[in-house]
Design a protein around this motif. Structure first.
Motif, short mmCIF file in Angstrom:
data_model
loop_
_atom_site.label_atom_id
_atom_site.label_comp_id
_atom_site.label_asym_id
_atom_site.label_seq_id
_atom_site.Cartn_x
_atom_site.Cartn_y
_atom_site.Cartn_z
N LEU A 1 2.52 20.29 -10.56
CA LEU A 1 3.62 21.21 -10.82
C LEU A 1 3.74 21.54 -12.30
N ASP A 2 3.45 20.56 -13.14
CA ASP A 2 3.51 20.81 -14.59
C ASP A 2 2.48 21.83 -15.02
N ARG A 3 1.34 21.86 -14.32
CA ARG A 3 0.27 22.80 -14.66
C ARG A 3 0.68 24.23 -14.31
N GLY A 4 1.53 24.39 -13.31
CA GLY A 4 2.01 25.71 -12.92
C GLY A 4 0.99 26.47 -12.10
N GLY A 5 1.45 27.39 -11.31
CA GLY A 5 0.58 28.25 -10.52
C GLY A 5 0.05 27.60 -9.27
N SER A 6 0.40 26.38 -9.04
CA SER A 6 -0.09 25.68 -7.86
C SER A 6 1.08 24.96 -7.20
N LYS A 7 1.04 24.88 -5.89
CA LYS A 7 2.12 24.22 -5.14
C LYS A 7 1.64 22.88 -4.59
N TRP A 8 2.61 22.04 -4.26
CA TRP A 8 2.33 20.73 -3.66
C TRP A 8 2.93 20.71 -2.26
N SER A 9 2.12 20.44 -1.25
CA SER A 9 2.59 20.49 0.14
C SER A 9 2.59 19.10 0.76
N SER A 10 3.13 19.02 1.97
CA SER A 10 3.12 17.76 2.71
C SER A 10 1.69 17.35 3.05
N ALA A 11 0.81 18.31 3.22
CA ALA A 11 -0.60 18.00 3.49
C ALA A 11 -1.23 17.30 2.29
N ASP A 12 -0.81 17.71 1.08
CA ASP A 12 -1.32 17.05 -0.13
C ASP A 12 -0.86 15.59 -0.16
N ALA A 13 0.40 15.37 0.15
CA ALA A 13 0.93 14.00 0.14
C ALA A 13 0.22 13.15 1.20
N LEU B 1 0.83 -1.21 0.00
CA LEU B 1 0.00 0.00 0.00
C LEU B 1 0.86 1.25 0.00
N ASP B 2 1.94 1.23 0.77
CA ASP B 2 2.84 2.39 0.80
C ASP B 2 3.48 2.62 -0.56
N ARG B 3 3.79 1.52 -1.28
CA ARG B 3 4.37 1.65 -2.62
C ARG B 3 3.37 2.31 -3.57
N VAL B 4 2.12 1.89 -3.48
CA VAL B 4 1.07 2.50 -4.32
C VAL B 4 0.91 3.98 -3.97
N ALA B 5 0.91 4.29 -2.67
CA ALA B 5 0.74 5.68 -2.23
C ALA B 5 1.89 6.55 -2.71
N SER B 6 3.11 6.04 -2.63
CA SER B 6 4.28 6.82 -3.07
C SER B 6 4.21 7.09 -4.57
N ARG B 7 3.81 6.09 -5.34
CA ARG B 7 3.67 6.30 -6.78
C ARG B 7 2.58 7.33 -7.08
N ALA B 8 1.49 7.25 -6.32
CA ALA B 8 0.38 8.19 -6.53
C ALA B 8 0.81 9.61 -6.19
N VAL B 9 1.52 9.77 -5.10
CA VAL B 9 2.01 11.10 -4.70
C VAL B 9 2.90 11.67 -5.78
N ASN B 10 3.85 10.89 -6.27
CA ASN B 10 4.77 11.38 -7.30
C ASN B 10 4.03 11.74 -8.59
N GLN B 11 3.05 10.90 -8.96
CA GLN B 11 2.30 11.15 -10.20
C GLN B 11 1.49 12.44 -10.10
N LEU B 12 0.72 12.58 -9.03
CA LEU B 12 -0.13 13.75 -8.87
C LEU B 12 0.70 15.01 -8.66
N LYS B 13 1.77 14.89 -7.89
CA LYS B 13 2.64 16.05 -7.64
C LYS B 13 3.21 16.57 -8.95
N GLN B 14 3.66 15.66 -9.80
CA GLN B 14 4.25 16.08 -11.08
C GLN B 14 3.20 16.76 -11.96
N GLU B 15 1.97 16.21 -11.97
CA GLU B 15 0.92 16.81 -12.79
C GLU B 15 0.55 18.20 -12.28
#
Length: 722
Positions: free
Chosen positions: A396-408, A380-394
């Protein structure tokens, strides 16, 4: 007269040989001491030079100085080890000699056997062979006549022309015996008849053939050793470790060895054996420490000692039934299968959303499937880490929005919510929701579980989350094997992927509700070699036969050594019992015996008796579950804590029907009585325990124990048990 003269000549020759060996050892000790002093001076001088000229030296000079210092330190450490060996040999250079005529030689050669190897510094001729050396098997395994040993060049065949054993102390020959057998009975009897020391000693001078086979077994990945009380199984296991360290010295060290002991007192009791054999003391661990490591932040729990004390003092059939259930091999299988099924049955994939970005159910399902093979919470942690990285990248790529520890954290919570159980403890509790297991999990309170649940829970944690293991350990010694359940062995197999020596005695279980038999343990380790030691060396014939009447072991073969018969004394009340015990203590003080153990059924009883005897002016030590060191002299303890220990004299008080009434009590009584080497005294106030029924009945056969009145009890046991 001719035989006497020949014997006198032989002794004189041996004394001269011993004196010459001692002179060489003394000279070598002086040389090593000088070498160590010079190394220390050189190292200090190099350090001072390096400190003074550090700024003026280039990197290559600094490196050269470091290499020189490191080399000197290594040489100094080797010299210190050699000095320790020589000092040990100076007291008793050797204990045996075997005259062997190899088929390839023109005459026989005398091989002296000692604790360590020693060569003539000038000629390099081996003067003393280490007891673990291949040639030493001639001394342990063969009688006079044809023999052989395995040498680096191959098998050496030949003829044993003679064998001799010595007792040397302080560099002086006390006695010697010629022997045609593997180990002479005279030496063995003398050694067994001595007073018990404060620590377990090495037995290299009296290793028997069947013991030597265990010690020198270098092929078994797992060796299970069932040994009767007093068979020396713990000592043999430690000697096996010393042999393996000698045999595989280039790849195995004491740092790779760990000993799983039943308690800290026993760990201290055996602590000197490996150092006496020239090896570093091995690290120790116990199941209590393993439990603390895993459960410190999870839940409070009952300890094994608390479980035993509860059963001994109060009894609890419902708790006993839960212990029996969780001590079955089938329980481990059921728990393992249930845990494995959770990933399929209790995981419900769902989409993940954060910051207006979304991962589909299909994405989660695929990610979960790719992590197959990992423990469920790690998965489950592996799935969560992949999900965090995927969403975080999307995001940040969009710009104008930040990714915080609360998001993760939000993403990780969403993934964990897909699984029905929040952690291993919740999973373990859910295991008992099945109607077939109803009532088998009963917490002691909201945050405290029974000891019977401790290792099933730990096993659940190991199987559901990756854990730190003892990967550096290459050999584990497990003592008191009968006191551990299949699920505890399952935990060991997960934590220690190494060779093991597992030893114990099924007759000495402290909790029959959760004990493991030899066949049960062998089922857990089907690849193991199983060996049994049936000869008992600790106790006299009289004490051994008495204990056999309490708990019969038809395989036990006592060594032929006699002493006073066990004595049962009836007392009118508690005060009278204390007086009788004081009388035995006074007799002990006037004897040649040194150690005395007063062994009660429980620690609570031991504490009360310790207070009473202390108030009477007796200097003695209480060993309880909190004790960390073994003490010499007079000791008061419980049967549970006394396991593995031995005393010259043992007193077992309160052997009444009320105190020793059920099968668990029988085990405790047997353990208490088998701690005695030379003398055994038992006292009681009420009716004798049913387990001493043989001592109640009138004697109808020669040698039968009997006593019908309090007066007769005083004089009971004057004849050996029949």
């Amino acid at each position: 007269m001719v035989l006497t003269d020949a014997r006198t000549y032989e002794e004189e020759q041996e004394r001269r040989h011993l004196a010459g060996t001692v002179r060489l050892l003394s000279a070598e000790l002086e040389r090593l001491t000088d070498s160590i002093d010079r190394s220390a001076e050189f190292i200090q001088a190099q350090k001072e030079h390096l400190w003074e000229h550090w700024r003026d030296m280039d990197s290559s000079e600094k490196a050269r100085f470091r290499v020189d210092v490191d080399l000197s330190v290594t040489q100094g450490e080797h010299s210190v080890q050699r000095r320790d060996h020589v000092e040990r040999l100076l007291d008793s250079p050797y204990f045996g000699r075997v005259d062997f005529h190899a088929d390839s030689d023109t005459e026989s050669r005398a091989h002296y056997i000692g604790v360590h190897n020693f060569s003539d510094p000038e000629t390099q001729e081996i003067l003393i062979h280490d007891w673990r050396a291949p040639v030493s098997t001639l001394f342990y395994d063969f009688e006079s006549g044809r023999a052989h040993f395995e040498a680096p060049v191959g098998t050496i065949h030949g003829e044993i022309a003679g064998k001799r054993q010595y007792k040397i102390r302080g560099g002086q020959l006390e006695y010697m015996f010629d022997s045609s057998l593997n180990i002479g009975d005279d030496v063995l009897q003398r050694e067994l008849g001595q007073s018990a020391d404060d620590r377990m000693q090495n037995i290299v001078a009296t290793i028997q053939r069947e013991q030597n086979a265990v010690i020198r077994n270098e092929t078994a990945r797992v060796l299970i050793l069932q040994g009767v009380a007093g068979s020396g199984k713990t000592s043999i296991a430690l000697h096996r470790v010393a042999f393996l360290l000698y045999r595989f010295k280039d790849t195995l060290s004491s740092d790779n060895i760990m000993i799983l002991s039943p308690n800290k007192v026993f760990g201290d009791y055996i602590a000197d054996v490996l150092p006496e054999l020239g090896e570093q003391q091995a690290a120790e661990i116990d199941f209590g420490r393993i439990a603390g490591k895993f459960l410190a932040k999870v839940t409070d729990y009952e300890t094994f000692s608390e479980q035993v004390l509860k059963l001994l003092e109060h009894g609890d059939e419902a708790a006993a039934e839960r212990m029996r259930y969780k001590a079955r091999p089938e329980f481990v299988t059921a728990l393992e299968e249930w845990i494995a099924a959770r990933a399929e049955e209790d995981f419900a994939p769902a989409g993940i959303e954060r910051k207006n970005k979304r991962l589909s159910v299909e994405w989660v399902t695929d990610a979960f499937e790719e992590a197959r093979g990992l423990p469920i919470f790690t998965r489950l942690d592996r799935v969560a880490s992949r999900a965090v990285n995927q969403l975080k990248q999307e995001v940040l790529d969009r710009g104008g929005s930040k990714w915080s520890s609360a998001d993760a954290s939000s993403v990780r919570r969403q993934v964990r919510a897909m699984f029905a159980h929040k952690d291993a403890l919740a999973m373990y509790k859910a295991f008992y929701q099945d109607s077939a297991r109803s009532g088998m999990f009963t917490p002691l309170d909201r945050k405290r579980i029974e000891y019977a649940d401790v290792f099933p829970l730990i096993y659940t944690m190991i199987r559901t989350t990756r854990q730190e293991t003892y990967g550096h350990i290459r050999h584990l010694v497990v003592d008191e094997m009968q006191d551990y359940t299949p699920v505890q062995y399952a935990v060991l197999r997960e934590l220690f992927s190494c060779d093991m020596t597992i030893l114990g005695d099924s007759n000495q279980s402290v909790n029959p509700f959760s004990s493991s038999s030899l066949p049960t343990i062998h089922d857990i380790f089907p690849e193991a070699d199983c060996l049994e030691l049936c000869k008992s060396y600790r106790s006299t014939i009289e004490i051994t036969e008495f204990a056999q009447l309490i708990s019969r072991n038809d395989k036990l073969v006592p060594i032929e050594r006699h002493g006073p018969s066990p004595r049962i004394t009836a007392c009118s009340d508690q005060r009278d019992q204390h007086e009788r015990i004081l009388t035995v203590l006074e007799q002990h003080a006037r004897s040649d015996n040194r150690s005395l153990g007063i062994i009660c059924k429980t620690v609570t009883q031991a504490e009360k008796l310790h207070r009473a005897l202390s108030e009477a002016g007796v200097e003695l030590t209480l060993l309880d579950y909190d004790s960390t060191a073994f003490a010499g002299g007079i000791v008061v303890t419980s049967a549970h804590v006394s396991k593995g220990l031995e005393f010259d004299t043992v007193i077992v008080p309160d052997i009444d029907e009320e105190n020793y009434a059920d099968e668990m009590d029988r085990c405790m009584l047997y353990i208490a009585c088998t701690r005695a080497m030379h003398q055994l005294h038992l006292t009681h106030r009420g009716q004798l325990s049913r387990f001493l029924e043989f001592a109640r009945e009138p004697a109808n056969r020669p040698g039968e124990i009997h006593s019908e009145t309090a007066k007769n009890y005083d004089h009971a046991m004057e004849t050996p048990v029949g």
